[in-house]
Design a protein around this motif. Structure first.
Motif, mmCIF file in Angstrom:
data_model
loop_
_atom_site.group_PDB
_atom_site.id
_atom_site.type_symbol
_atom_site.label_atom_id
_atom_site.label_comp_id
_atom_site.label_asym_id
_atom_site.label_seq_id
_atom_site.Cartn_x
_atom_site.Cartn_y
_atom_site.Cartn_z
ATOM 1 N N HIS A 125 -48.204 2.716 11.033
ATOM 2 C CA HIS A 125 -48.308 1.633 10.048
ATOM 3 C C HIS A 125 -48.771 2.201 8.719
ATOM 4 O O HIS A 125 -49.957 2.175 8.405
ATOM 5 C CB HIS A 125 -49.316 0.575 10.527
ATOM 6 N N PRO A 126 -47.811 2.704 7.929
ATOM 7 C CA PRO A 126 -48.203 3.368 6.663
ATOM 8 C C PRO A 126 -48.952 2.438 5.727
ATOM 9 O O PRO A 126 -49.728 2.915 4.907
ATOM 10 C CB PRO A 126 -46.852 3.773 6.056
ATOM 11 N N GLU A 127 -48.769 1.133 5.871
ATOM 12 C CA GLU A 127 -49.436 0.219 4.928
ATOM 13 C C GLU A 127 -50.957 0.279 5.076
ATOM 14 O O GLU A 127 -51.687 -0.096 4.167
ATOM 15 C CB GLU A 127 -48.937 -1.221 5.122
ATOM 16 N N ALA B 54 -56.007 8.644 18.221
ATOM 17 C CA ALA B 54 -55.430 7.309 18.352
ATOM 18 C C ALA B 54 -55.359 6.628 16.993
ATOM 19 O O ALA B 54 -54.342 6.038 16.618
ATOM 20 C CB ALA B 54 -56.271 6.471 19.318
ATOM 21 N N ALA B 55 -56.445 6.737 16.231
ATOM 22 C CA ALA B 55 -56.458 6.131 14.902
ATOM 23 C C ALA B 55 -55.390 6.766 14.028
ATOM 24 O O ALA B 55 -54.693 6.073 13.273
ATOM 25 C CB ALA B 55 -57.838 6.297 14.275
ATOM 26 N N PHE C 2 -55.909 -1.796 20.434
ATOM 27 C CA PHE C 2 -56.245 -2.276 19.092
ATOM 28 C C PHE C 2 -55.807 -3.734 18.967
ATOM 29 O O PHE C 2 -54.695 -4.081 19.369
ATOM 30 C CB PHE C 2 -55.514 -1.457 18.029
ATOM 31 N N ASP C 3 -56.677 -4.572 18.418
ATOM 32 C CA ASP C 3 -56.311 -5.956 18.136
ATOM 33 C C ASP C 3 -56.121 -6.132 16.647
ATOM 34 O O ASP C 3 -56.991 -5.762 15.850
ATOM 35 C CB ASP C 3 -57.423 -6.911 18.612
ATOM 36 N N TRP C 4 -54.967 -6.709 16.257
ATOM 37 C CA TRP C 4 -54.751 -7.018 14.849
ATOM 38 C C TRP C 4 -55.374 -8.376 14.550
ATOM 39 O O TRP C 4 -55.507 -9.204 15.456
ATOM 40 C CB TRP C 4 -53.261 -7.049 14.533
ATOM 41 N N PRO C 5 -55.724 -8.585 13.290
ATOM 42 C CA PRO C 5 -56.349 -9.883 12.950
ATOM 43 C C PRO C 5 -55.452 -11.063 13.317
ATOM 44 O O PRO C 5 -55.943 -12.136 13.653
ATOM 45 C CB PRO C 5 -56.545 -9.796 11.441
ATOM 46 N N ASP C 6 -54.119 -10.866 13.281
ATOM 47 C CA ASP C 6 -53.240 -12.000 13.586
ATOM 48 C C ASP C 6 -53.014 -12.167 15.092
ATOM 49 O O ASP C 6 -52.138 -12.917 15.510
ATOM 50 C CB ASP C 6 -51.904 -11.849 12.851
ATOM 51 N N GLY C 7 -53.762 -11.457 15.892
ATOM 52 C CA GLY C 7 -53.669 -11.680 17.331
ATOM 53 C C GLY C 7 -52.759 -10.713 18.060
ATOM 54 O O GLY C 7 -52.753 -10.679 19.288
ATOM 55 N N ARG D 119 -51.539 -7.331 19.749
ATOM 56 C CA ARG D 119 -52.310 -6.315 20.458
ATOM 57 C C ARG D 119 -51.442 -5.070 20.594
ATOM 58 O O ARG D 119 -50.256 -5.180 20.867
ATOM 59 C CB ARG D 119 -52.715 -6.846 21.827
ATOM 60 N N GLU D 120 -52.066 -3.926 20.372
ATOM 61 C CA GLU D 120 -51.281 -2.697 20.382
ATOM 62 C C GLU D 120 -52.020 -1.663 21.228
ATOM 63 O O GLU D 120 -53.246 -1.560 21.162
ATOM 64 C CB GLU D 120 -51.138 -2.179 18.947
#
Lengths: 411, 733
Positions: free
Chosen positions: B630-632, B622-623, B604-609, B611-612
Motif C-alpha cells: 500500500h504505497p499510499e 510485516a510492516a 492488521f485491521d484497517w480503520p474501515d473494518g 482485515r489483512e
C-alpha cells in the motif's frame, strides 16, 4: 559658529579623543595584518586556484593580505564618515535623532520579519542567526548601528527633561531601549543586546536619575538572572556560562570541546608574557591557532604579540577616551551634547571592557568586537560616526546664558 | 551633581579597567610559565595515530585461525568523492605546468578532460570483483556524510569554517584488493590519476574456520558504550577511540584485551615536520583451548548426523578435557561463511528454518531430557530417598488410570514395560541403563521440584560455564522464583515428574551438558576453560563454585552409564567404542519439544473494518510488506498548508499475530518431535566399573535438534568423534 570651521581644525579635547582612537586603529590593523599572512599562505597551499590572471590589484591584495586590505578600506571610509559627521555637526544631526532611531529599528524589524515571516533575499542566515543585511559584496549589521541610534534618541529625549527623576518618567527611556533589545533578541545576538544597557544606565545616571531608582532596577534585573538562565537561555548560551565556570577544570575533553576557544585565548595571552613575542611572531599567528583572532579575540593576539605592555597601552587608550570624553561632556553647555558624549563614551568603553573580559575569562563569550581594533565594517563605521559626534561636541561649544544643565539637588 | 556623577562614572570605568589589568597580570606574568608549558604540550605538536595490527587467534597447537594480513585499499581523494570541480581545476593547472597536459588547453577544458578520467576511474572501480555501482555509490555517500559531520561539529564547536584534515585525505573506497590488482593499478593509473592512491592496509583473514565462525566471533566499530566501558581506557596507546574496530562477539570479544595492539604515534610540529615516531605494535596471540583438527572432524560428523536425521535442523558437539576442563571442540551446525557474512547478513538473520546465526553450543537452550536423569539419580541417592539397591517397578505409565501421560519411553514406543525384563523392578544402575522414566518419576516425586532444582544447580546447571563468551546463556533451572516470574505460578506436583526426566521448563546448553559429563567423571564441578593464555580467567569462571559430589552416588551413576553404552541393548549401545583400550560411558536423551515457529501471520485491521493478514518472520518485515503493498501509506503525515485540521492518515493497526509455519511440520494429533542427546565421558578399559575414570578422560555432549532418539541418532556421532580423538596419534595432551 559664524565662521564655518575646517574639518580637522580640532580643539585640544578633540585631539585628545582622536589620538587614542588612531592608536587603537593602528594596533588593530597591525594585528589583522599579522594574522592575515598565515591565512594567505594556508589558502595558497590548499585552494591554490585563483581563477583570473593576477592583476596589479590582486597582487597588491595578495601582498597586503585580503582581510587587511578590506580593513584598510573600512578604515578609510570610516575616516570619511568621521569627517562628514564633523562637517555637518552633531546639532544638525541631532535634529534627526528620532528619525535615525526609527530607520535602524526598521532595519532590525526587517531581520525579524525575515526570520519569522518572509525569507528576504538580501538577508542571509549565518550560523542560524539573522544579523546581517547583504548588499552585493558587503554586509551591514544593523544592531551595531542601533547602539549609536539609541544614544542619539535617548540624548534627544532626555535633553530638556527632568521627568526621569520619577518612576513614571523612567518608562519612556526604558521603552526606547527595550524595544530594539527585543528585536535583537530575536536575531538572536545576545552580546550586542546587552551592550544597550550600559548606554541607557550611563546616560540616565549622568543625567541625574535617582540612584535609588537605578539601583532598584539593577537589583531587580540581577534577581531575574537565574530565571533567565534556566528558562530563557538556549543550551549553547548556557554552555558559554559553563565555559566561564569550568575554565580551571582538569577535564581535557572539555578543553578540547566547548572550552577550546577560551583556553586557546588564555594560552595566547600567557605565552605573550610581559613583552610579547613580537609582531607576526609565534605559533598563534603563524598557524592561526586561535579562532576568531581578527574579530572577537583580537585582544588575545595583541597580548600574544606585544605582551602585558601592549595590553596595558590598549587599556590606557580606552581610559584616555573615558577621561577626555567625559571632559568634553563637562565642558560643553549643551544638554544634548552632554548626554551624547556620555552615551558615546559608555557605548565604546563598556563594549571594550566586556570584550577584554571575555578574552581573559572574566565574562561569558558573546560575539562582540573590540571597538576600533577588531576587523569588520559595521562596528568600525558606527564607532567612527560616534567619534565624529564626540569630536563635534568637543568643538562646538555653544554659549548658553542659563544655569548649568542637570544641576539637580542631590537626593 | 552632574560633574560628580561624571566623576563616579569615570571611576567606575577605571576600576573595571584595573580588574582587567589585574587579570592580565595573573595570566601574563604570574602564570606565564604555566601557559608556556600548556602551549608546548598542546600547540606545537600534532599526533597522528598509527593503527596497530590485531593479534592472531590460534588453536591449542598454535595453528592460526584468524589473523590480520597486509592488503591494499583503493583510496580516492575526498574532493573527487565529493565531486568538487575546483580540485580538478587545480590538478589541471599543475598538469599543464608539468607538461602532462598541453599548455594550449584552457584550464576549464583540461578539467573537463580530467572529469572524463574520473568517470573512467569510477567505471573501473565498479567492475572490480564484488563491487557494483550501488556499493561504490553507497560507500561514497557514507564517506561524504561522515566528513561533513566532522566539519559541522568542528564549526559548531570553534566557529571556524575551513577545510578540515579529512578533506585532504584519500578515503578507502574499495577495501582489501589482492596484490596483483594493486600492482597493476599502481603501474597503470596511480601516476596518471593523482586522486587515486593504493594504500597499504590490513584485513582480518580467517583460515579454514567454517566449523567455528561463531566461536571466532566478529569485529565491529567501537560504539560509544564500548569506549566508555573499555577496560584499557587508561592506556593512551591501547584504549579504544572512535573509528576503531574491536571484537563484538565470540573469541574476538572475549580476548579483546589480549588481541588489541598498541598504536604507534607520529608527532609532528606545525610545520608538518616529524619530531617523534613510535611504531605500532601487533596485539598478542589469543590461544584457544580448541583442537582445530577435532573441531573440524566433529563438525563433519555432526553435519552427517544432522543431515541423516529425520528433521535436519541443526546440532552441536562439545568435547571437554575432563581433568583441565579445556574445551577441545565447541561445534555448532549450521554455520555461515566468515567472508560473506556482511553481504549475507540479511538472509542469515531471516533464516528461521536453520537459524545459522545461533551459536548453538552456548546460546541454544534445549530441554535436557533423559540426560538429566543423572542429576535426579545423584539427588535421590544423596538425599536418601533411594539406595542403589532400591527397586522400582516400571508399570509403563505412572498414573494407573491414565495411559496417555507420564509414560515410560518403552511403553510409548513398544507398548511394553521394563518389568518384563526386571520382574522385581529395576535398581539404580539398571534404571540409568534403561533410562526408565517411571523409576525417575518416582525418585523425582520423592525429592520434590524444589529439591530437584537445587540439585540441578549443584550439578552446574542454570549458570554459565565460565567460558566468558558473551553469547553464553545461563539456561533455565525452573525454581519457584522463575516460575512465579514467567508463568505466575508456584511449583506443582507434576513439575517433579517433568523435571526428573529433564522435561518441562528446565533447559540446558550443550556446553553445560558436556561440562556436567566432565563433572560426573571427575567428581566435582568446575568452570570450563576456553582461553589458554596465562592468567586469563574470565569473571564468570572466577565466580564459578567448585563443589565435590558424593563419591558413592557417582559410583552408581558411572556404573549405570557404563552399562548404557557397553552392554548389549543399553540405550546408548550405538556409542560403544571400537578403539582398543578405551570405553565410553554415557547417557542418552530424547527430549520432547515443541516445533520451532518459522514465521507468524500478522493480522492488521484497517480503520474501515477490512482485515489483512501478512506472513513474515518478524513484525518489522510485516510492516515493510504492508507498506510495499500500500504505497499510499508512505505519504508524509504533514498537516495541510491551508490550516485545516489534518485528516488522520488511514493506517492499519496490528491486532494480533499467530504462529504460521512450523518446523518440523507436524499435525495437531502427531507426536511431538524430540531432540536427540548424548552425554558421556571416556575412560581406559581397565577402569573398574563405577570408579573414577582412568586414562584420557574426555567429556562429550552431542545434540541433534529434532533428531528423535538419542540412542539411535546422537550416540553414533559421539562414538565417531571419540574414536577419532582417542585413536589419533597426536592426541590432545
Amino acid at each position: 559658529m559664524s565662521e564655518a570651521p575646517r574639518v580637522f581644525d580640532l580643539t585640544r579635547l578633540g585631539w585628545g579623543v582622536a589620538l587614542p582612537v588612531l592608536f587603537l586603529i593602528c594596533v588593530g590593523l597591525a594585528s589583522i595584518r599579522a594574522t592575515d599572512r598565515a591565512e594567505a599562505l594556508a589558502d595558497a597551499e590548499t585552494q591554490g586556484h585563483v581563477a583570473a590572471p593576477p592583476t596589479f590589484l590582486a597582487k597588491a591584495i595578495n601582498l597586503i593580505g585580503e582581510r587587511t586590505s578590506k580593513q584598510i578600506l573600512y578604515t578609510l571610509s570610516g575616516f570619511v564618515l568621521f569627517a562628514a559627521v564633523l562637517r555637518v555637526g552633531y546639532r544638525r544631526i541631532g535634529r534627526f535623532s528620532y528619525w535615525i532611531y526609527a530607520v535602524v529599528v526598521a532595519l532590525l524589524l526587517l531581520l525579524v520579519i525575515d526570520r519569522y515571516l518572509v525569507d528576504l533575499p538580501f538577508i542571509p542566515e549565518k550560523r542560524l542567526t539573522h544579523r546581517w543585511i547583504q548588499f552585493g559584496g558587503f554586509t551591514l549589521q544593523p544592531s551595531e548601528f542601533m547602539k549609536l541610534a539609541l544614544v542619539l534618541a535617548l540624548a534627544h529625549y532626555l535633553r530638556f527633561r527632568s521627568s526621569y527623576r520619577t518612576w513614571t518618567g523612567l518608562i519612556p527611556p526604558f521603552l526606547l531601549t527595550l524595544a530594539p533589545m527585543f528585536l535583537i533578541l530575536k536575531q538572536p545576538d545576545l552580546g550586542t543586546l546587552l551592550m544597550l544597557l550600559p548606554v541607557l544606565f550611563a546616560i540616565l545616571f549622568v543625567a541625574g536619575a535617582k540612584r535609588s531608582h537605578l539601583a532598584t532596577i539593577i537589583a531587580l534585573g540581577l534577581a531575574t538572572l537565574p530565571v533567565f538562565y534556566i528558562a530563557g537561555m538556549h543550551d549553547y548560551q548556557k554552555q558559554r556560562v559553563e565555559v566561564l565556570l569550568r575554565q580551571y577544570s582538569g577535564d581535557e575533553q572539555w578543553h578540547k570541546g566547548p572550552g577550546y576557544q577560551l583556553r586557546q585565548s588564555k594560552i595566547a595571552l600567557g605565552t605573550g608574557g610581559v613583552r610579547g613575542l613580537g609582531w607576526g611572531q609565534g605559533a598563534f599567528v603563524e598557524f592561526g591557532l586561535l579562532p576568531e583572532d581578527q574579530n572577537d579575540f583580537i585582544f588575545a593576539i595583541i597580548g600574544n604579540q606585544w605582551g602585558f605592555i601592549g595590553c596595558c597601552l590598549v587599556i590606557l587608550a580606552y581610559i584616555a577616551i573615558v577621561v577626555v570624553g567625559l571632559e568634553v561632556a563637562t565642558v560643553t553647555n549643551d544638554p544634548y551634547g552632554r548626554l551624547l558624549a556620555v552615551g558615546i563614551v559608555a557605548m565604546i568603553v563598556a563594549q571594550a571592557l566586556l570584550n577584554m573580559c571575555m578574552t581573559i575569562g572574566l565574562a561569558p563569550i558573546t560575539g562582540m568586537p573590540l571597538p576600533f581594533v577588531s576587523s569588520g565594517g559595521s562596528s568600525l563605521w558606527t564607532n567612527m560616526i560616534a567619534l565624529g559626534l564626540l569630536v563635534s561636541v568637543a568643538r562646538l561649544r555653544p554659549l548658553l546664558i542659563a544655569r548649568q544643565p542637570f544641576q539637580h539637588d542631590e537626593e | 551633581m552632574f560633574a560628580r556623577r561624571l566623576y563616579f562614572f569615570a571611576i567606575a570605568m577605571t576600576v573595571l579597567a584595573a580588574v582587567v589589568v589585574a587579570r592580565l597580570v595573573d595570566i601574563q606574568i604570574v602564570h606565564a610559565a604555566y601557559y608556556e608549558n600548556l602551549a608546548d604540550r598542546l600547540l606545537t605538536q600534532t599526533v597522528i595515530n598509527l593503527r596497530p595490527p590485531r593479534g592472531d587467534i590460534v588453536d591449542r597447537d598454535g595453528r592460526i585461525l584468524v589473523s590480520d594480513e597486509p592488503t591494499w585499499d583503493i583510496g580516492v581523494k575526498y574532493d573527487v568523492i565529493a565531486g568538487r570541480r575546483e580540485y580538478l581545476l587545480s590538478v589541471a593547472r599543475q598538469m599543464k605546468q608539468d607538461g602532462r597536459l598541453p599548455g594550449a588547453l584552457s584550464e576549464s577544458d583540461a578539467a573537463d578532460r580530467l572529469q572524463l578520467d574520473v568517470a573512467e576511474m569510477w567505471r573501473l572501480l565498479t567492475t572490480l570483483p564484488g563491487e557494483s555501482a550501488e556499493s561504490i555509490a553507497d560507500r561514497c555517500t557514507a564517506i561524504v556524510s561522515r566528513v561533513e559531520r566532522i566539519r559541522d561539529d568542528r564549526e559548531r564547536r570553534t566557529g571556524i569554517v575551513e577545510r578540515i584534515r579529512e578533506e585532504e585525505w584519500f578515503h578507502t573506497v574499495v577495501a582489501s584488493i589482492n596484490d596483483d590488482l594493486a600492482l597493476k593499478l599502481r603501474l597503470d593509473v596511480e601516476n596518471r590519476w593523482p586522486w587515486l592512491a593504493i594504500i597499504p592496509s590490513s584485513r582480518r583473514v580467517a583460515h579454514d574456520v567454517d566449523s567455528m565462525v561463531h566461536l571466532i566471533g566478529r569485529l565491529g566499530a567501537a560504539s560509544p558504550e564500548r569506549i566508555d566501558k573499555d577496560p584499557l581506557a587508561n592506556d593512551e596507546l591501547r584504549c579504544l577511540k572512535a573509528d576503531d574496530v574491536c571484537g563484538i562477539s565470540g573469541a574476538e570479544l572475549l580476548g579483546e584485551t589480549v588481541l588489541r595492539g598498541r598504536r604507534g604515534q607520529v608527532v609532528r610540529d606545525f610545520g608538518r615536520r616529524e619530531i617523534e615516531r613510535s611504531e605500532p605494535q601487533r596485539g598478542g596471540l589469543l590461544r584457544l583451548s580448541i583442537d582445530s583438527d577435532l573441531q573440524t572432524f566433529a563438525f563433519e560428523a555432526l553435519k552427517e548426523g544432522v543431515d541423516a536425521s529425520e528433521n535436519p535442523s541443526g546440532g552441536s558437539v562439545v568435547v571437554i578435557d575432563a581433568a583441565t576442563r579445556e574445551v577441545l571442540a565447541l561445534v555448532g551446525y549450521p554455520t555461515y561463511s566468515y567472508e560473506r557474512y556482511r553481504e549475507e547478513y540479511e538472509a542469515l538473520a531471516r533464516d528461521t528454518r536453520w537459524t545459522p546465526l545461533l551459536f548453538r553450543p552456548v546460546q541454544g537452550q534445549y530441554p535436557p531430557g533423559s540426560t538429566c536423569k543423572a542429576v535426579t539419580l545423584i539427588g535421590g541417592l544423596v538425599d536418601g530417598v533411594i539406595t542403589p539397591e532400591t527397586r522400582i517397578h516400571c508399570t509403563g505409565h505412572l498414573l494407573p488410570k491414565d495411559t496417555t501421560h507420564f509414560r515410560c519411553w518403552i511403553y510409548n514406543q513398544h507398548n511394553l514395560t521394563h518389568d518384563l525384563m526386571y520382574p522385581n523392578g529395576q535398581n539404580a544402575e539398571e534404571a540409568i541403563r534403561n533410562s526408565c522414566n517411571i523409576y525417575f518419576f518416582k525418585v523425582g516425586e520423592k525429592l520434590g521440584p524444589e529439591r530437584l532444582c537445587e540439585w540441578f544447580r549443584t550439578c552446574g546447571m542454570g549458570r554459565v560455564t565460565g567460558s566468558g563468551l558473551i553469547e553464553e546463556t545461563d539456561a533455565i533451572v525452573p525454581d519457584a522464583a522463575y516460575l512465579q516470574k514467567s508463568q505466575g505460578r508456584g511449583h506443582q506436583p507434576a513439575d517433579a515428574w517433568n523435571f526428573a526426566i529433564g522435561q518441562g521448563e528446565v533447559t540446558a546448553t550443550p556446553l553445560q551438558s558436556a561440562n556436567f559429563a566432565a563433572t560426573i567423571a571427575t567428581g566435582h564441578t568446575a568452570p570450563v576453560r576456553l582461553v589458554m593464555n596465562d592468567g586469563f580467567t574470565p569473571d564468570a569462571a572466577k565466580d564459578y563454585p567448585i563443589t565435590a559430589l558424593n563419591p558413592a552416588a557417582l559410583h552408581t551413576l558411572r556404573a549405570g552409564m557404563w552399562r548404557v553404552v557397553n552392554e548389549a541393548h543399553g540405550t546408548g549401545d550405538y556409542a560403544k567404542l571400537a578403539t582398543p583400550g578405551y570405553v565410553l560411558c554415557g547417557k542418552t536423551g530424547s527430549a520432547q519439544t515443541v516445533p520451532r515457529v518459522l514465521n507468524h501471520d500478522f493480522i492488521f485491521d484497517w480503520p474501515d473494518g477490512r482485515r489483512e493478514t501478512i506472513r513474515a518472520v518478524n513484525e518489522a518485515d510485516a510492516a515493510a510488506a504492508l507498506h510495499r503493498a500500500h504505497p499510499e501509506l508512505e505519504a508524509p503525515a504533514t498537516p495541510p498548508a491551508d490550516g485545516t485540521v489534518a485528516t488522520p492518515p488511514k493506517r492499519p493497526r496490528l491486532v494480533g499475530k499467530f504462529a504460521a509455519d512450523r518446523f518440523p511440520d507436524i499435525g495437531p494429533e502427531d507426536k511431538l518431535p524430540s531432540h536427540a542427546w548424548f552425554i558421556g565421558f571416556t575412560q581406559s578399559a581397565d577402569t573398574p566399573r563405577g570408579d573414577p575414570p582412568r586414562g584420557r578422560v574426555y567429556a562429550i555432549s552431542v545434540l541433534i535438534e529434532f533428531g528423535g532418539s538419542g540412542g539411535h541418532v546422537a550416540s553414533p556421532v559421539a562414538k565417531k568423534v571419540m574414536e577419532h580423538l582417542l585413536s589419533r596419534d597426536s592426541g590432545a595432551q
